[in-house]
Design a protein around this motif. Structure first.
Motif, PDB file in Angstrom:
ATOM      1  N   LEU A 144      10.332 -44.596  25.424  1.00 50.92           N
ATOM      2  CA  LEU A 144      10.271 -45.434  24.254  1.00 50.92           C
ATOM      3  C   LEU A 144       8.772 -45.287  23.691  1.00 50.92           C
ATOM      4  CD1 LEU A 144      11.188 -47.699  22.034  1.00 50.92           C
ATOM      5  CD2 LEU A 144       9.963 -49.286  23.578  1.00 50.92           C
ATOM      6  N   SER A 145       8.944 -44.722  22.242  1.00 50.61           N
ATOM      7  CA  SER A 145       7.559 -44.309  21.403  1.00 50.61           C
ATOM      8  C   SER A 145       6.858 -45.528  21.156  1.00 50.61           C
ATOM      9  CB  SER A 145       7.801 -43.381  20.608  1.00 50.61           C
ATOM     10  OG  SER A 145       8.401 -44.199  19.434  1.00 50.61           O
ATOM     11  N   PRO A 146       5.411 -45.536  20.772  1.00 49.18           N
ATOM     12  CA  PRO A 146       4.808 -46.692  20.260  1.00 49.18           C
ATOM     13  C   PRO A 146       5.358 -46.890  18.830  1.00 49.18           C
ATOM     14  CG  PRO A 146       3.329 -44.866  21.099  1.00 49.18           C
ATOM     15  CD  PRO A 146       4.321 -44.286  21.291  1.00 49.18           C
ATOM     16  N   ASP A 147       5.768 -45.945  17.944  1.00 49.29           N
ATOM     17  CA  ASP A 147       6.462 -46.273  16.706  1.00 49.29           C
ATOM     18  C   ASP A 147       7.899 -47.236  16.944  1.00 49.29           C
ATOM     19  OD1 ASP A 147       4.486 -45.481  14.983  1.00 49.29           O
ATOM     20  OD2 ASP A 147       5.360 -43.618  15.063  1.00 49.29           O
ATOM     21  N   GLY A 148       8.444 -46.392  17.875  1.00 49.48           N
ATOM     22  CA  GLY A 148       9.840 -47.472  18.283  1.00 49.48           C
ATOM     23  C   GLY A 148       9.643 -48.863  18.785  1.00 49.48           C
ATOM     24  N   ALA A 149       8.398 -48.679  19.546  1.00 47.33           N
ATOM     25  CA  ALA A 149       8.195 -50.421  20.022  1.00 47.33           C
ATOM     26  C   ALA A 149       7.762 -51.242  18.780  1.00 47.33           C
ATOM     27  CB  ALA A 149       6.780 -50.145  21.111  1.00 47.33           C
ATOM     28  N   ARG A 150       6.763 -50.481  17.944  1.00 41.99           N
ATOM     29  CA  ARG A 150       6.332 -51.427  16.739  1.00 41.99           C
ATOM     30  C   ARG A 150       7.730 -51.893  15.856  1.00 41.99           C
ATOM     31  NH1 ARG A 150       1.278 -48.501  17.304  1.00 41.99           N
ATOM     32  NH2 ARG A 150       2.240 -46.641  16.849  1.00 41.99           N
ATOM     33  N   GLN A 151       8.798 -51.115  16.154  1.00 40.94           N
ATOM     34  CA  GLN A 151      10.024 -51.447  14.963  1.00 40.94           C
ATOM     35  C   GLN A 151      10.600 -53.053  15.864  1.00 40.94           C
ATOM     36  OE1 GLN A 151      12.245 -48.271  14.212  1.00 40.94           O
ATOM     37  NE2 GLN A 151      10.489 -47.251  13.380  1.00 40.94           N
ATOM     38  N   LEU A 152      10.230 -53.143  17.006  1.00 35.20           N
ATOM     39  CA  LEU A 152      11.088 -54.226  17.710  1.00 35.20           C
ATOM     40  C   LEU A 152      10.499 -55.583  17.267  1.00 35.20           C
ATOM     41  CD1 LEU A 152      11.021 -52.655  21.471  1.00 35.20           C
ATOM     42  CD2 LEU A 152      12.910 -52.850  19.848  1.00 35.20           C
ATOM     43  N   LYS A 153      11.533 -56.516  17.013  1.00 31.89           N
ATOM     44  CA  LYS A 153      11.350 -57.816  16.731  1.00 31.89           C
ATOM     45  C   LYS A 153      11.908 -58.720  17.812  1.00 31.89           C
ATOM     46  CE  LYS A 153      10.417 -57.559  11.698  1.00 31.89           C
ATOM     47  NZ  LYS A 153      10.876 -56.531  10.974  1.00 31.89           N
TER      48      LYS A 153
END
Ligand SMILES: [Zn+2]
Length: 412
Positions: free
Chosen positions: A146-155
């Motif tokens: 899981l990329s940092p950008d992918g993680a930043r999209q999680l809510k």
């Protein structure tokens, strides 16, 4: 080296840890980054520091407690699991691997062992998907799955971003710093309850996991045409639920005929709209879980489901749309770790079963960056994720002993 596990202390720690919970005992609820989770993390950090370990947290809250080896430049030997628990869960899932891992380190210290490679206890953030809808959050990020950008999209379900939630929990570093290289870990071992009935049924005290099955999750939407259950005659119907019924049986058949017992497919959820007795179903949503130990075979089942959907859609004049929510690859465990665990069982005259993990764990993701295997202990009736989950003190102690022996062998 005289290796002895302090089982009474370990069991009392598991009990004390279970009391840090948002559910009434014996149930345990511990959701990531809630005040309860933070309290549990603090409790654990204190126990690790008492054992002389150096504790650090990465920016997503994965915790590393290090027993520094005589050559600190060498890759570490890791062991650990998770401490989060789904609502109304039990005391042992994840926790046995964390507190058992800590006790394994203490047992080695008491035995006078001195590791050459540092031994590190790892506690992964959010193995359970409860808060952010994705399981194994910490290990996915450690391994780069899981990329940092992918993680930043999680809510979370309240719409608060993971980034904000973790910062409120005091974790401020860049998410880019979470990923580990494959040079970091020499080996990783996860001790865990089986979460299935095989060891108990066969009266075998330990399971050495040789491969980890991985799930693919699909969400399938079927759109037909609704109408009055009396007014619309059968020849004119485009009933979404009848199409779903055919598709569900096709999914079952695809798994049954894969040629391997390890293929399983489950339709666990079926939502029908509008959901009235006198109304033709216009729309259906299915949730599908497909697992296998072999990626090609599992993907074959997914393709078969796809083509069955096309045939049914054409025949019944409905539209079928499939969304792949996740499709992680299953993995073979590392022979060097499997061998270290098997050898430790033999050394202590303990029988073991070579087995497949049918649930998936942080170890699946650790396999992407480190030679990894798992050690299972029995749990009563195979129950897990429920308050009556239970593993006996004897089984926990045996698992911890074998883990300690394997950590010694791998860190020499
Ligand atoms: Zn678990």
């Amino acid at each position: 080296m005289k290796l002895e596990v302090d089982a009474p202390r370990l069991v009392s720690e598991i009990e004390a840890f279970a009391a840090i919970s948002d559910a009434e005992a014996p149930a345990v609820t511990r959701i990531v980054f809630t005040p309860t989770d933070l309290k549990a993390r603090a409790w654990l950090k204190a126990r690790c520091e008492e054992a002389g370990l150096t504790v650090r947290q990465d920016p997503i809250g994965n915790t590393f407690a290090r027993w520094t080896g005589s050559d600190p430049t060498l890759p570490v030997v890791g062991s650990g699991s998770h401490i989060d628990a789904i609502p109304n869960a039990g005391k042992y899932d994840g926790v046995v691997g964390v507190l058992g891992g800590l006790e394994a380190i203490r047992a080695l210290q008491r035995g006078g062992f001195r590791p050459r490679h540092s031994i590190e206890l790892l506690v992964f953030t959010s193995e359970e998907p409860t808060r952010f809808g994705i399981g194994c959050l910490g290990s996915r990020m450690l391994s780069g799955t899981l990329s940092p950008d992918g993680a930043r999209q999680l809510k979370d379900s309240e719409g608060v971003s993971l980034d904000e939630v973790r910062q409120r929990a005091g974790l401020h570093g860049e998410l880019e710093a979470v990923k580990l290289t494959s040079a970091y870990c020499k080996a990783f071992v996860e001790l865990h309850i089986e979460q299935g009935p095989l060891l108990e049924r066969q009266r075998i005290p330990l399971g050495v996991v040789t491969s980890i099955a991985a799930p693919a999750s699909l969400r399938i939407s079927i759109e037909g045409s609704g109408g009055h259950a009396g007014g619309v005659l059968m020849p004119g119907r485009r009933d979404a639920l009848c199409a779903a019924a055919e598709l569900i049986l096709a999914i079952e058949n695809a798994a049954r005929t894969s040629g391997a017992i390890d293929t399983v497919a489950t339709v666990g959820l079926c939502e029908v709209f509008p959901g009235a007795v006198n109304s033709i179903p216009s729309r259906v949503r299915l949730s599908v879980d497909i697992r296998d130990t072999d990626l090609k075979r599992r993907d074959g089942v997914m393709q078969e489901i796809d083509s069955a959907g096309r045939v049914i859609a054409a025949k019944r004049q409905v539209s079928i749309h499939t969304e792949v929510l996740n499709a992680d690859a299953p993995a073979e465990c590392a022979p060097i770790v499997v061998e270290a665990l098997s050898e430790s069982c033999r050394k202590h005259n303990l029988g073991f079963l070579s087995m497949v993990s049918r649930a998936y764990h942080d170890s699946l993701f650790m396999l992407a960056i480190a030679p990894t295997a798992m050690l299972f202990i029995p749990c009563r009736n195979g129950y897990s994720h429920r308050p009556d989950e239970y593993a006996s003190p004897e089984d926990i102690a045996r698992g911890t002993l074998v883990l300690a022996e394997a950590l010694a062998a791998l860190s020499r």
